[in-house]
Design an enzyme around this catalytic site. Sequence first.
Site, PDB file in Angstrom:
ATOM      1  N   CYS A   1     -10.039  -5.217  -0.319  1.00 14.38           N
ATOM      2  CA  CYS A   1     -11.223  -4.369  -0.440  1.00 14.38           C
ATOM      3  C   CYS A   1     -11.943  -4.726  -1.747  1.00 14.38           C
ATOM      4  CB  CYS A   1     -10.827  -2.898  -0.426  1.00 14.38           C
ATOM      5  SG  CYS A   1      -9.961  -2.371  -1.926  1.00 14.38           S
TER       6      CYS A   1
ATOM      7  N   GLU B   1      -2.527  -4.668  -3.327  1.00 11.38           N
ATOM      8  CA  GLU B   1      -2.743  -5.557  -4.460  1.00 11.38           C
ATOM      9  C   GLU B   1      -2.581  -4.826  -5.791  1.00 11.38           C
ATOM     10  OE1 GLU B   1      -5.261  -6.854  -0.929  1.00 11.38           O
ATOM     11  OE2 GLU B   1      -4.825  -4.966  -1.934  1.00 11.38           O
TER      12      GLU B   1
ATOM     13  N   CYS C   1      -9.811  -4.092  -4.909  1.00 11.84           N
ATOM     14  CA  CYS C   1      -8.766  -5.095  -5.136  1.00 11.84           C
ATOM     15  C   CYS C   1      -9.364  -6.467  -5.436  1.00 11.84           C
ATOM     16  CB  CYS C   1      -7.830  -5.140  -3.941  1.00 11.84           C
ATOM     17  SG  CYS C   1      -6.926  -3.583  -3.732  1.00 11.84           S
TER      18      CYS C   1
ATOM     19  N   ASP D   1      -8.884   5.614   4.228  1.00  8.80           N
ATOM     20  CA  ASP D   1      -8.511   4.542   3.296  1.00  8.80           C
ATOM     21  C   ASP D   1      -9.697   3.653   2.942  1.00  8.80           C
ATOM     22  OD1 ASP D   1      -6.300   3.189   1.848  1.00  8.80           O
ATOM     23  OD2 ASP D   1      -6.869   1.504   3.116  1.00  8.80           O
TER      24      ASP D   1
ATOM     25  N   ASN E   1       0.851  -1.181   0.000  1.00  7.63           N
ATOM     26  CA  ASN E   1       0.000   0.000   0.000  1.00  7.63           C
ATOM     27  C   ASN E   1       0.890   1.235   0.000  1.00  7.63           C
ATOM     28  OD1 ASN E   1      -1.673   2.211   1.120  1.00  7.63           O
ATOM     29  ND2 ASN E   1      -3.229   0.618   1.213  1.00  7.63           N
TER      30      ASN E   1
END
Length: 143
Positions: free
Chosen positions: A73, A48, A76, A139, A35
């Site tokens: 998430c 990812e 991703c 985020d 990230n």
Amino acid sequence: MQLAIDEARLSLAEGGIPIGAVLARGEELIGQGHNRRVQTGNPLSHGETDCLFNIGRIGSYAGTTMYSTLDPCYMCGGTAVQFKVPRVVFGESVNFTGSHAFMAENPYFNIVVIDLVLPECIAMMGQWIAANPKLWFEDIGEL
């Protein structure tokens, strides 16, 4: 999985969110990332997606496994669906329940999803969230 954890620790050392990812085909490491939202200011730079960006075009994702330290998430998970990544393995879904049900429960996607429930991943993410709640909620879109 250890390489994904190493990537998460690298992000943490850079002042970022401790989420790492790697893509492998069998024993062959294809690529890795972490990230970088904080480091680059790019809201799409999740672990990812950073991993796939670093890899570039590979044609087919057949036979690959995406390893991530956290339940991906929906962005991703959707990327895994889009590129037909057949297997997604992640370290934990305690601190964040992402898209594992979305990926696993649709037979059309044909994705095997495995939650390893790793104490190391749970602790790393939990400690980071406790120390950085505002950044975390930004985020995950809950600010």
